[in-house]
Design an enzyme around this catalytic site. Structure first.
Site, PDB file in Angstrom:
ATOM      1  CD1 TRP A 102       1.698   0.431   2.379  1.00  0.00           C
ATOM      2  CD2 TRP A 102       1.816   0.167   4.618  1.00  0.00           C
ATOM      3  NE1 TRP A 102       0.488   0.667   2.986  1.00  0.00           N
ATOM      4  CE2 TRP A 102       0.511   0.729   4.245  1.00  0.00           C
ATOM      5  CE3 TRP A 102       2.194   0.300   5.712  1.00  0.00           C
ATOM      6  CZ2 TRP A 102      -0.243   0.808   5.465  1.00  0.00           C
ATOM      7  CZ3 TRP A 102       1.146   0.218   6.957  1.00  0.00           C
ATOM      8  CH2 TRP A 102       0.022   0.684   6.644  1.00  0.00           C
ATOM      9  CG  ASP A 173       4.319  -5.631   2.481  1.00  0.00           C
ATOM     10  OD1 ASP A 173       3.346  -6.138   2.725  1.00  0.00           O
ATOM     11  OD2 ASP A 173       4.292  -4.435   3.222  1.00  0.00           O
ATOM     12  CE  LYS A 197      -4.197  -3.012   2.760  1.00  0.00           C
ATOM     13  NZ  LYS A 197      -2.876  -2.942   3.763  1.00  0.00           N
TER      14      LYS A 197
END
Ligand SMILES: *Cc1c(COP(=O)(O)O)cnc(C)c1O
Length: 361
Positions: A102, A173, A197
């Site tokens: 990511w 993030d 999530k």
């Protein structure tokens, strides 16, 4: 049919009380005679839904008054672009700490908008550990520093914030560990988390941004790409995903009802310990990441062969243990044990691991 034990990496498991409340509110919310999805985003009922969601986020994380709480579409992936579009002025450099897939995607997107510098990379260990913070090499006066707090795919997690040069905003993030533990928002300039999530359904991102950073983006950016649009119009410039924001609000309320972030962190630590202990005690299963970098959210492990990994996942699935296959770039198994994953699910997984080991060693 009974619900299964859900170890999906994202979208992931949601709290049962939230799903039950949503069932009711889809039909008729707050005695209004219509469901949450049928309400105008400019009406009184939704106004309260979004205000409550923000208020829950603020009280849970102790978000200081000089930060805006925004709800933005486009997933965390869109933030990979919005962050540099807004926070990286021409002629400056943004520093990225690369600890997995990511953060790598984030830096690649940032390069479309300006200069970047890799201040740290875990590539040497194939991203199986978070490198020591004292190996970070920042550029001169970066516009911001970006990190990924939890690496959903490799199963590593920063224990705490890395040191950042004075006055440089830290951008995080936190998609896969937001509200899984207490967070000191004042250490960050901007925090973003795709909801699917730990926070709710996909399609919505929670963004927490310090006032001075809201206004730095060029006014020539597309309206929907400017943080100031969302700040000025309280995330209601256009029609937001009302249902998704409603669920996020309910999940945050559930976190409060179950004791808040410190209690959540204690439960998450206990849950992860059950699983990591089982891995460490086994001669058959092996954890794939360095023990000082282990994620409390995504637990990655392997059996002796890829063939056994595949069989493990298939047999687990038949026993109602879903979503254990590792990401295609990491292989092996990954159990995502987010906030809403009950300890009973983790114990059921450990029982199955022992059974599988006995049958296959
Ligand atoms: C899932 C995830 C993303 C991507 O989120 P989308 O909502 O699909 O864009 C980004 N970063 C992290 C850490 C993630 O876990």
């Amino acid at each position: 049919m009974e619900r299964v034990h859900n170890f999906n990496a994202g979208p992931g498991v949601l709290p049962e009380p939230v799903l039950r409340q949503a069932q009711q509110d889809i039909w008729n919310i707050a005695g209004s005679g219509m469901g949450i999805m049928e309400h105008s985003h400019r009406g009184k009922v939704f106004e309260k839904v979004i205000a409550d969601a923000e208020a829950e986020a603020r009280s849970l994380a102790g978000i200081p008054d000089n930060y805006r709480v925004l709800f933005i579409q486009g997933g965390a992936t869109q933030q990979f672009a919005m962050v540099p579009m807004n926070l990286l002025p021409a002629g400056r450099t943004a520093d990225y700490l690369i600890t997995g897939v990511w953060s790598d995607k984030a830096v690649k997107e940032a390069r479309k908008f300006g200069a970047t510098h890799t201040a740290l990379t875990g590539e040497g260990s194939k991203f199986t550990e978070i490198p020591a913070p004292d190996t970070i090499r920042y550029s001169d006066r970066p516009a911001y520093v970006h990190l990924t707090t939890n690496n959903t795919i490799y199963g590593t997690q920063w224990r705490t914030e890395p040191p950042v040069p004075a006055g440089v905003p830290l951008v995080a993030d936190t998609s896969s560990d937001m509200f899984s533990r207490p967070i000191d928002v004042s250490k960050y300039g901007l925090i973003y988390a795709g909801a699917q999530k730990n926070l709710g359904p996909s399609g919505i991102v929670l963004v927490i941004v310090r006032d001075d950073l809201v206004e730095v983006g060029p006014a020539t950016l597309p309206t929907m790409m400017q943080y100031r649009t969302y700040a000025k119009e309280k995330s209601l410039h256009n029609t937001p995903p009302t249902m998704a924001i409603y669920v996020v609000g309910q999940v945050l309320k559930w976190i409060r009802d179950t004791g808040g972030l410190a209690a959540m962190a204690a439960r998450n630590e206990a849950k992860a310990k059950v699983l990591y202990d089982a891995i460490d005690e086994s001669a058959f299963f092996k954890g794939t990441v360095a023990s000082n970098s282990r994620s409390l959210m995504n637990v990655c492990f392997r059996s002796p062969t890829e063939e056994l990994d595949a069989r493990f996942c298939a047999e687990a699935d038949k026993k109602g243990l879903a979503g254990l296959k590792g990401h295609r770039s990491a292989g092996g198994m990954r159990a995502s044990i987010y906030n809403a994953c009950p300890e009973a699910s983790v114990r059921a997984l450990v029982d199955f691991m022992r059974e599988f080991e006995r049958a296959n060693r």
